[in-house]
Design an enzyme around this catalytic site. Structure first.
Site, PDB file in Angstrom:
ATOM      1  N   ASN A   9      44.073  40.492 -13.320  1.00 56.16           N
ATOM      2  CA  ASN A   9      42.945  41.563 -13.609  1.00 56.16           C
ATOM      3  C   ASN A   9      43.866  43.022 -13.745  1.00 56.16           C
ATOM      4  O   ASN A   9      44.353  43.474 -12.953  1.00 56.16           O
ATOM      5  CB  ASN A   9      42.227  41.729 -12.484  1.00 56.16           C
ATOM      6  N   LYS A  11      43.211  45.729 -15.050  1.00 58.26           N
ATOM      7  CA  LYS A  11      42.432  46.829 -14.651  1.00 58.26           C
ATOM      8  C   LYS A  11      42.803  47.795 -16.040  1.00 58.26           C
ATOM      9  O   LYS A  11      43.042  47.170 -17.069  1.00 58.26           O
ATOM     10  CB  LYS A  11      42.620  47.543 -13.332  1.00 58.26           C
ATOM     11  N   HIS A  98      33.070  43.503 -10.147  1.00 55.11           N
ATOM     12  CA  HIS A  98      34.451  43.706  -9.689  1.00 55.11           C
ATOM     13  C   HIS A  98      33.985  44.840  -8.597  1.00 55.11           C
ATOM     14  O   HIS A  98      33.135  45.728  -9.059  1.00 55.11           O
ATOM     15  CB  HIS A  98      35.310  44.118 -10.335  1.00 55.11           C
ATOM     16  N   GLU A 100      35.166  47.695  -8.161  1.00 57.26           N
ATOM     17  CA  GLU A 100      34.983  49.132  -8.638  1.00 57.26           C
ATOM     18  C   GLU A 100      34.134  49.550  -9.574  1.00 57.26           C
ATOM     19  O   GLU A 100      33.712  50.150  -9.565  1.00 57.26           O
ATOM     20  CB  GLU A 100      36.696  49.001  -9.475  1.00 57.26           C
ATOM     21  N   GLU A 170      36.684  39.267  -2.677  1.00 58.52           N
ATOM     22  CA  GLU A 170      37.770  40.313  -2.527  1.00 58.52           C
ATOM     23  C   GLU A 170      37.244  41.335  -1.629  1.00 58.52           C
ATOM     24  O   GLU A 170      36.460  42.028  -1.906  1.00 58.52           O
ATOM     25  CB  GLU A 170      37.822  40.769  -4.117  1.00 58.52           C
ATOM     26  N   GLY A 176      44.275  46.815  -3.706  1.00 57.33           N
ATOM     27  CA  GLY A 176      45.324  48.050  -4.178  1.00 57.33           C
ATOM     28  C   GLY A 176      45.683  48.628  -2.886  1.00 57.33           C
ATOM     29  O   GLY A 176      46.379  49.882  -3.152  1.00 57.33           O
ATOM     30  N   SER A 215      45.505  42.534  -2.854  1.00 58.16           N
ATOM     31  CA  SER A 215      46.982  42.627  -2.695  1.00 58.16           C
ATOM     32  C   SER A 215      47.459  41.176  -2.215  1.00 58.16           C
ATOM     33  O   SER A 215      48.586  41.128  -1.487  1.00 58.16           O
ATOM     34  CB  SER A 215      47.027  43.808  -1.241  1.00 58.16           C
TER      35      SER A 215
END
Ligand code: PGA
Length: 253
Positions: A9, A11, A98, A100, A170, A176, A215
């Site tokens: 991904n 991003k 996701h 985000e 996730e 991250g 991560s």
């Protein structure tokens, strides 16, 4: 037997030049990865460049996905991209929900479920993301949050629809941050997800791939993907470097 899947991904990162070199870099190690499927998810505008590098190099064994899509087919939706546009650009997968998108752009469970259905109707395989925040984990709500996110999709699309999808667990606190879930923490949630699906359809549960994301790096990938219910990874930061992405692909292999 579930074939491992390693998905990158990207991003909102990269440009045409970096896409050219990253995709070429991944191609150069892809043939060593014989037992895992490899997927890259560039930003919309870099999908055509990634597709053209893959085509030029004859690398049909790397799939392309998008990071989101709109629920509408076409028309007056300024700034949006539809399933058929993604398909036309060479995508076979699309990431849905996701964290985000949920937290920054306010996507609800119902939005995610709708996108899941639209993706499948458009011939794309949804990679649907679920996961709890740190506060939710500390409040012992991990299972209830993941169940709510998963059930929204199952209620809207039916459990059988999960057979043509991928689930990504996730934990938001691991994305991250460099803080990875331990293999045991991740496995517990993966098993919870699979058991919940098995309560409705055992065959679907046995076949659906559940990726871990948060991560993941070459040095922790093997212990995570080695767990019984972890079938690969959804990789953010480490997917932007060909060597580290390939390191994870090889661990999955
Ligand atoms: P990360 O991101 O690997 O950088 O933690 C994972 C993701 O958000 O999919």
């Amino acid at each position: 037997m579930r074939q491992p899947l390693v998905a990158g991904n990207w991003k909102m990162n990269g440009d045409n030049a970096s896409t050219e070199s990253l995709v070429n870099g991944i191609i150069s190690g892809r043939d060593d990865v014989t037992n895992a499927e490899v997927l890259i998810c560039p930003p919309y505008i870099l999908i055509p460049r990634a597709a053209s590098v893959l085509e030029r190099r004859g690398a049909a064994n790397i799939a392309i996905g998008a990071q989101d899509l709109d629920i509408n087919a076409n028309g007056a939706y300024t700034g949006q991209i539809s399933a058929s546009m993604l398909k036309d650009a060479g995508c076979s997968y699309v990431i849905i929900g996701h964290s985000e998108r949920r937290s920054i752009y306010g996507e609800s469970d119902a939005d995610v479920a709708e996108k899941f259905k639209v993706a499948q109707a458009g011939g794309l395989i949804p990679v649907v993301c679920v996961g709890e925040t740190l506060a939710e984990r500390e409040a012992n709500e991990t299972e209830s949050v993941v169940a709510r996110q998963l059930d929204a999709v199952i209620d809207a699309a039916g459990v059988e629809a999960l057979a043509d999808s991928v689930i990504a667990y996730e934990p938001v606190w691991a994305i991250g941050t460099g803080m990875t879930a331990t293999p045991e923490q991740a496995q517990d949630v993966h098993a919870f997800i699979r058991n919940r699906i098995a309560g409705l359809n055992a065959d679907v549960a046995a076949g659906v791939r559940i990726l871990y994301g948060g991560s993941m790096k070459p040095d922790n990938a093997e212990s995570l993907i080695g767990m019984a219910d972890i079938d690969g990874g959804l990789i953010g930061g480490a997917s932007l470097d060909a060597e580290s992405f390939l390191g994870i692909c090889k661990a999955a292999n």
